[in-house]
Every structure is written in C-alpha cells, then in structure tokens.
Enzyme design. Structure first.
Site, PDB file in Angstrom:
ATOM      1  N   ARG A  38       9.183  -0.332  -3.402  1.00 43.49           N
ATOM      2  CA  ARG A  38      10.270  -0.095  -2.802  1.00 43.49           C
ATOM      3  C   ARG A  38      11.128  -1.076  -2.842  1.00 43.49           C
ATOM      4  O   ARG A  38      11.529  -2.593  -2.506  1.00 43.49           O
ATOM      5  CB  ARG A  38      10.636  -0.468  -1.251  1.00 43.49           C
ATOM      6  CG  ARG A  38       9.567   1.031  -0.665  1.00 43.49           C
ATOM      7  CD  ARG A  38       9.097   1.159   0.977  1.00 43.49           C
ATOM      8  NE  ARG A  38       7.757   2.018   1.081  1.00 43.49           N
ATOM      9  CZ  ARG A  38       7.824   2.675   2.879  1.00 43.49           C
ATOM     10  NH1 ARG A  38       8.049   1.598   3.636  1.00 43.49           N
ATOM     11  NH2 ARG A  38       6.901   2.831   3.252  1.00 43.49           N
ATOM     12  N   ASP A  44       9.491  11.593   3.865  1.00 42.31           N
ATOM     13  CA  ASP A  44       7.894  12.160   3.154  1.00 42.31           C
ATOM     14  C   ASP A  44       7.190  12.540   3.926  1.00 42.31           C
ATOM     15  O   ASP A  44       5.546  13.036   3.375  1.00 42.31           O
ATOM     16  CB  ASP A  44       7.359  10.631   2.151  1.00 42.31           C
ATOM     17  CG  ASP A  44       7.276   9.655   2.308  1.00 42.31           C
ATOM     18  OD1 ASP A  44       7.871   9.198   3.431  1.00 42.31           O
ATOM     19  OD2 ASP A  44       6.109   9.797   2.212  1.00 42.31           O
ATOM     20  N   ASP A  49       9.339  11.631   8.993  1.00 37.17           N
ATOM     21  CA  ASP A  49       9.807  10.889   8.107  1.00 37.17           C
ATOM     22  C   ASP A  49      10.278  11.773   7.001  1.00 37.17           C
ATOM     23  O   ASP A  49       9.897  13.021   6.136  1.00 37.17           O
ATOM     24  CB  ASP A  49       9.843   9.083   8.279  1.00 37.17           C
ATOM     25  CG  ASP A  49       8.588   9.715   7.118  1.00 37.17           C
ATOM     26  OD1 ASP A  49       7.520  10.567   6.991  1.00 37.17           O
ATOM     27  OD2 ASP A  49       8.026   8.116   6.929  1.00 37.17           O
ATOM     28  N   SER A  60      10.017   6.463   2.073  1.00 46.48           N
ATOM     29  CA  SER A  60       9.391   6.797   3.367  1.00 46.48           C
ATOM     30  C   SER A  60      10.537   6.766   4.244  1.00 46.48           C
ATOM     31  O   SER A  60      11.601   7.478   4.176  1.00 46.48           O
ATOM     32  CB  SER A  60       8.091   6.175   3.824  1.00 46.48           C
ATOM     33  OG  SER A  60       8.393   5.825   4.203  1.00 46.48           O
ATOM     34  N   HIS A  61       9.746   6.154   5.257  1.00 41.07           N
ATOM     35  CA  HIS A  61      11.427   5.742   6.078  1.00 41.07           C
ATOM     36  C   HIS A  61      12.569   4.953   6.118  1.00 41.07           C
ATOM     37  O   HIS A  61      13.805   4.865   7.334  1.00 41.07           O
ATOM     38  CB  HIS A  61      10.829   5.979   7.550  1.00 41.07           C
ATOM     39  CG  HIS A  61      10.284   4.172   7.849  1.00 41.07           C
ATOM     40  ND1 HIS A  61       9.252   4.513   6.933  1.00 41.07           N
ATOM     41  CD2 HIS A  61      10.412   3.425   8.276  1.00 41.07           C
ATOM     42  CE1 HIS A  61       8.472   2.546   7.750  1.00 41.07           C
ATOM     43  NE2 HIS A  61       9.417   2.508   8.302  1.00 41.07           N
ATOM     44  N   THR A 117       1.003  -1.484  -0.384  1.00 43.56           N
ATOM     45  CA  THR A 117      -0.011  -0.009  -0.175  1.00 43.56           C
ATOM     46  C   THR A 117       0.631   1.176  -0.046  1.00 43.56           C
ATOM     47  O   THR A 117       0.138   2.366  -0.357  1.00 43.56           O
ATOM     48  CB  THR A 117      -0.891   0.291   1.385  1.00 43.56           C
ATOM     49  OG1 THR A 117      -0.111   0.066   2.499  1.00 43.56           O
ATOM     50  CG2 THR A 117      -2.058  -0.908   1.123  1.00 43.56           C
ATOM     51  N   ASP A 153       4.937  11.615   6.371  1.00 41.87           N
ATOM     52  CA  ASP A 153       3.193  11.431   6.259  1.00 41.87           C
ATOM     53  C   ASP A 153       3.337  10.218   7.517  1.00 41.87           C
ATOM     54  O   ASP A 153       2.780   9.705   7.901  1.00 41.87           O
ATOM     55  CB  ASP A 153       3.153  10.687   5.239  1.00 41.87           C
ATOM     56  CG  ASP A 153       3.629   9.224   4.518  1.00 41.87           C
ATOM     57  OD1 ASP A 153       4.478   9.185   5.418  1.00 41.87           O
ATOM     58  OD2 ASP A 153       3.314   8.434   3.800  1.00 41.87           O
ATOM     59  N   ARG A 154       4.219  10.337   8.157  1.00 39.81           N
ATOM     60  CA  ARG A 154       4.746   9.878   9.384  1.00 39.81           C
ATOM     61  C   ARG A 154       5.140  11.447  10.435  1.00 39.81           C
ATOM     62  O   ARG A 154       6.015  12.201  10.138  1.00 39.81           O
ATOM     63  CB  ARG A 154       5.858   8.523   9.225  1.00 39.81           C
ATOM     64  CG  ARG A 154       5.240   7.142   9.141  1.00 39.81           C
ATOM     65  CD  ARG A 154       6.809   6.078   9.013  1.00 39.81           C
ATOM     66  NE  ARG A 154       6.034   5.530   8.680  1.00 39.81           N
ATOM     67  CZ  ARG A 154       6.439   3.460   8.844  1.00 39.81           C
ATOM     68  NH1 ARG A 154       6.652   3.799  10.024  1.00 39.81           N
ATOM     69  NH2 ARG A 154       5.965   2.465   8.553  1.00 39.81           N
ATOM     70  N   LYS A 188       5.607   5.114  -5.586  1.00 39.34           N
ATOM     71  CA  LYS A 188       3.521   4.785  -4.666  1.00 39.34           C
ATOM     72  C   LYS A 188       3.343   5.526  -5.414  1.00 39.34           C
ATOM     73  O   LYS A 188       3.627   6.499  -6.563  1.00 39.34           O
ATOM     74  CB  LYS A 188       4.174   4.638  -3.723  1.00 39.34           C
ATOM     75  CG  LYS A 188       4.056   6.720  -2.587  1.00 39.34           C
ATOM     76  CD  LYS A 188       4.014   6.318  -1.792  1.00 39.34           C
ATOM     77  CE  LYS A 188       4.115   7.797  -0.776  1.00 39.34           C
ATOM     78  NZ  LYS A 188       3.700   7.578   0.644  1.00 39.34           N
TER      79      LYS A 188
END
Length: 358
Positions: free
Chosen positions: A47, A313, A311, A156-157, A43, A315-316, A166
């Site tokens: 990666r 991008d 993080d 991401s992280h 989702t 979104d965390r 994504k």
C-alpha cells in the site's frame, strides 16, 4: 488508543475541498513525481500514497514478480498442495475495490499477466469485488483441481489518496510469502524495460481476459454456511460505506429472502459520503465510532436493532446496536461461542486471530 489527539474534523462529513477527482488520481498514478518508494508487502499486500508510493510502475513491477514466482514455483503463495504440483497454471482471479486508482491498476496488472501468457478472470461488468469473494472463487476452483490464485487491487480501509495491491495464494488467504515479491518487484521497479506487457485490447482479442460472475456463486453458497432461515426472521441494516460490498446485500435479499435494509448503497470512489476518522483522515474503518458517524441516527430511523458495516474491500466489519459501536474482537468471541454451542464446532480446536499493532 490512549493519549491520542482527536482531530477537530473527526466524525464530520467530508468537505468538498478535501476530495480528489478521478483526473487528479489518474495523473498521479501515470506520472508520479519524485523518487519512487520501494515495494513493501505486508500480509495485506503493498500500500502507498498514489504517485510515489503506488503508481503504474509499482503495479507492473509487482505483477511481473508474481508471474515469475508462479512460473518458477507453481504458486506465488506459501502453499502448493501435493495434488496440484503437476497441474498446469490456471488463470488469476482479479478483484478490485471502488477507488479510481483501482480501475487503473486493474488494467495495468491485467496487461502484465496476459503479456506473460497468463489468463485473467475479472468480475462481470467491471464491478468491484470484496476480498472474501476472490477467496471463495479461488477455493472453489482449487477444490476442482485447478491451480488458480488471485489478486485484489485495494488499500482496504486506508483513505482515498492511498491505493494497494495484494495477492491470495492457492489456500485463498492473504499471501504470507511476501519477501520474494518485494525482492523481485523492486528489481523490476529498477528495470522496467524487462517487464512483459500486452495492451489491454489485444489481451481481450486474444481471449486472455474473461469476465465472470463472482457475485452469484458467493451469495448462493452463503446458504451453506450461514443459517439464513434464522436471519431472515429479523430486520436489520448494513452499509458498505461506499465500498465493494455494494450490491451484495441486495442480492442476499433477492436470493435468500432476508430483510436487510441497505444504507449508503452506492459505490463512493471519492469517499464523499464518509466522515473523518479520529485523525482527520477519510478512513473507512467500520470499527471506529467517528467513521460510523456517516450513518449516525439511521438505525433509530429505520427502527432496526442493529446496523452493520464493511470497509472498502469488505474484509473488515463493524456495527452498532443499542449499546453503541461494537468491538469487532468482542463480536468474534460471540461468533465462536455460537459455533461451539450450536454448530457442533469442537471448542477444543480453538480459533486463530491475528493481532494488529497499527
């Protein structure tokens, strides 16, 4: 996590010998060695380690798959609203994080989208863009009746030797319609000659690539969903941890008069200002106390009650107050309670939360 072995480097500053240069990353991306690993979307997209798991070929193949799905179904996402069914395909909004590989992958993806005649909107000045900002751009345009979707080049992280890609459909959220992307993407990975690609400079000359300001509309619209008059009464600190939120908090200050102290504000594509996570990886997970050692003591030195973090991008989120590192799930519960108590949000509606197992 119970019974995990904590790496001796956990919480320590990145060592120069563990960092990768732009030249190394470029070589791995363009000329991967060994057998390529297949495209496999979760989702949060595909990666993999730069080279065998994420290369120019992976990005080109996955982009051609997204093009095919948009052309065949009107969207590469899970939802096609009835009011958009007869609308022509609009442009693709493309964001990226600060990694060296993300710059390379953005160019590859743009060349394939435009090679298939699809217009691409990219952030002005080549800057990085948080995932929520791409979602906002999609939703804003869909609300105007445009059939606009988005992609984000980010792992991401994950540590800096990884890269990712994504897609976000017309609902602005993470694309859950991933099996067709994998199937078509892996077909093109085995048949690279069937991918349509237009050199980047030609795409610019033909007007298929347009730079737009994504930062200002997002920060401006924050005032419609966040009580900034309440927030600007207090000083607090945040850090983008070298990721794509760089410049956003400063703009919030300028536009809304908040008092946010920004720590480690510069983009850090090599992760040179990070600290090692529990397993010795330079991971950017702000919910980890080892990752947050990168800003250890800064809350006290700035004399603020709270320091937040994002993080790569954005979104965390994570943070630290006088009790220590905050659990993001606990914070979400507090936020939900606030919405129900102070924003007329009906508590009976409940709230959805994904559960990760990794």
């Amino acid at each position: 996590m119970p019974n995990r072995q904590i790496h001796p480097l956990a919480g320590q500053k990145a060592r120069p010998e563990d960092l990768f240069t732009k030249e190394q990353i470029t070589a791995w991306y363009i000329n991967p060695q060994g057998e390529l690993k297949p495209i496999k979307n979760g989702t949060s997209g595909h990666r993999g380690p730069i080279g065998q798991g994420f290369s120019e070929k992976h990005v080109a193949a996955m982009t051609q798959a997204l093009v095919d799905l948009r052309t065949e179904h009107g969207t590469f996402g899970p939802i096609l609203p009835e009011n958009l069914e007869e609308k022509p395909l609009g442009p693709v909004v493309m964001g990226k994080d600060v990694r060296f590989a993300s710059d390379l992958a953005q160019q590859t993806a743009t060349e394939v989208f435009t090679g298939n005649g699809m217009k691409v909107l990219i952030p002005r000045g080549g800057r990085s863009t948080p995932t929520p900002v791409v979602s906002h751009a999609i939703l804003t345009r869909v609300a105007r009746g445009e059939k606009v979707e988005g992609v984000i080049i980010t792992a991401s992280h994950n540590p800096p030797e990884d890269a990712g890609y994504k897609s976000n459909g017309l609902d602005g959220g993470p694309n859950t319609n991933t099996r067709p992307i994998d199937e078509k993407g892996n077909y093109y990975l085995a048949h690279l000659e069937k991918i349509k690609q237009l050199p980047y400079q030609r795409a610019l000359e033909k007007g298929l690539v347009k730079e737009i300001d994504l930062l200002t509309p997002y920060v401006r619209d924050l005032g419609g969903v966040v009580d900034l008059d309440l927030i600007k009464k207090e000083r607090f600190a945040v850090t983008p941890l070298g990721g794509s939120a760089n410049g956003y908090y400063e703009t919030v200050n300028e536009m809304h008069g908040t008092q946010i102290e920004v720590v480690l504000p510069e983009p850090d594509p090599a992760s040179s200002n990070r600290t090692y996570d529990w397993d010795g990886k330079l991971r950017g997970d702000p919910s980890s106390r080892y990752v947050m050692m990168a800003v250890a003591g800064m809350r006290e030195s700035l004399r603020v009650p709270f320091i937040g973090a994002n993080d790569n991008d954005a979104d965390r989120f994570g943070g630290e107050d006088g009790t220590g590192i905050l659990n993001p799930n606990h914070v979400l519960c507090v936020l939900f309670d606030y919405l129900a108590a102070h924003r007329n949000f009906p508590a009976s509606m409940g709230v959805g939360r994904t559960i990760g197992t990794t």
